[in-house]
Design a protein around this motif. Structure first.
Motif, PDB file in Angstrom:
ATOM      1  N   GLY A  44       0.817  -1.218   0.000  1.00 43.79           N
ATOM      2  CA  GLY A  44       0.000   0.000   0.000  1.00 43.79           C
ATOM      3  C   GLY A  44       0.848   1.264   0.000  1.00 43.79           C
ATOM      4  O   GLY A  44       0.324   2.376  -0.106  1.00 43.79           O
ATOM      5  N   LYS A  45       2.168   1.127   0.093  1.00 45.24           N
ATOM      6  CA  LYS A  45       3.033   2.317   0.142  1.00 45.24           C
ATOM      7  C   LYS A  45       2.969   3.083  -1.180  1.00 45.24           C
ATOM      8  O   LYS A  45       2.881   4.317  -1.191  1.00 45.24           O
ATOM      9  CB  LYS A  45       4.466   1.901   0.477  1.00 45.24           C
ATOM     10  N   GLY A  46       2.978   2.343  -2.311  1.00 49.49           N
ATOM     11  CA  GLY A  46       2.917   2.996  -3.620  1.00 49.49           C
ATOM     12  C   GLY A  46       1.641   3.817  -3.756  1.00 49.49           C
ATOM     13  O   GLY A  46       1.659   4.953  -4.238  1.00 49.49           O
ATOM     14  N   GLN A  47       0.563   3.199  -3.295  1.00 53.10           N
ATOM     15  CA  GLN A  47      -0.734   3.870  -3.360  1.00 53.10           C
ATOM     16  C   GLN A  47      -0.749   5.150  -2.520  1.00 53.10           C
ATOM     17  O   GLN A  47      -1.241   6.192  -2.960  1.00 53.10           O
ATOM     18  CB  GLN A  47      -1.749   2.882  -2.810  1.00 53.10           C
ATOM     19  N   LEU A  48      -0.193   5.065  -1.318  1.00 54.45           N
ATOM     20  CA  LEU A  48      -0.162   6.245  -0.442  1.00 54.45           C
ATOM     21  C   LEU A  48       0.640   7.373  -1.095  1.00 54.45           C
ATOM     22  O   LEU A  48       0.186   8.522  -1.161  1.00 54.45           O
ATOM     23  CB  LEU A  48       0.468   5.891   0.914  1.00 54.45           C
TER      24      LEU A  48
END
Ligand code: ADP
Ligand code: UDP
Length: 237
Positions: A44-48
């Motif tokens: 989910g880091k990319g999304q954040l």
């Protein structure tokens, strides 16, 4: 439609699109520090980072800053203008931290009299060395007028980000920008603006809310990035 991967970096993948003047930029879940000597990731880091960057590009649009962002298509993918990247990292500092504190043996945390703008040559093999304007010109990385324009834009972006982040309880300590030339040769802000390339401290507690949590093993990186997104989404764009 399958897109051709043309570059995979430490934090993003770049794909060609059907439009020769546009690229698709996909934010990865990986985290790297110290020139990729330290590696990590969280789901989910990319999304954040993509959502944070999106909101900040919208804020900069509202303030008439020229940039490469066109639209965000998926949670972790944005379409951007294809540019010729100027191989310089433009760092703006408001508070002494990171490499500046280390280099001069000064404790982190003192506000600078006025924001500093610094240039680093984008070259992983050399460890992104600090360079002067004259060196940037001598080695053909940028023309004097482009250097002036990048520095002016960097300071204007700081003047936009600092009060906006203050509204949501975040101090902008420092950040790194990249610029590129669009297909018609216009200088635009490129790459990303996220906690991977900024230092953000909580206004009340000075708690670190950025990649220093990873660099310094402070834990709860995901919680901090989520907090940053939640807070900056309250900034009107
Ligand atoms: P790195 O290359 O340092 O590992 P990333 O994983 O973030 O970094 O890769 C993204 C790459 O895409 C960077 O090299 C960056 O300079 C480049 N880039 C960012 N925006 C654009 C753009 N609009 N046009 C062309 N290249 C871009
Ligand atoms: N920064 C970055 N990429 C780099 C180097 C620095 O995004 O390759 C950012 C970093 O996150 C910080 C600012 O630029 O917000 C200043 O970094 P500094 O020179 O202090 O280096 P650091 O100690 O963070 O490597």
């Amino acid at each position: 439609m399958t897109q051709k991967l043309i570059y995979e970096g430490k934090a993003k993948k770049i794909f060609e699109t059907s439009n020769p003047n546009e690229l698709m930029m996909e934010y990865k879940d990986s985290l790297t520090a110290f020139n990729a000597l330290k590696k990590g990731e969280f789901s989910g880091k990319g999304q954040l980072n993509c959502q944070i960057s999106t909101h900040l590009f919208k804020l900069l649009s509202k303030n008439k800053i020229p940039h490469h962002w066109i639209r965000t298509e998926n949670k972790n993918q944005m379409v951007v203008v294809k540019t010729k990247i100027i191989p310089l990292e433009v760092v703006v500092r408001n508070i002494i931290a990171g490499s500046l504190a280390k280099k001069l043996g000064i404790e982190e945390g003192r506000a600078l009299k006025k924001p500093l703008v610094e240039l680093y040559y984008k070259d992983d093999a050399l460890g992104d060395p600090f360079v002067s304007d004259d060196q940037a010109f001598e080695f053909g990385w940028a023309q004097p007028d482009q250097l002036q324009q990048m520095k002016k834009l960097a300071l204007t972006i700081n003047e936009i980000l600092t009060p906006s982040f203050a509204e949501v309880g975040l101090k902008v300590v420092d950040f790194k920008l990249e610029f590129g030339l669009d297909p018609s040769g216009v200088l635009v802000l490129a790459d990303e603006i996220s906690p991977d390339c900024m230092r953000l401290w909580d206004m009340q507690t000075n708690e670190k809310m950025d990649k220093d949590r990873f660099r310094r093993d402070l834990g709860n990186i995901e919680g901090a990035y989520k907090q940053v997104l939640e807070r900056i989404e309250r900034i009107q764009v």
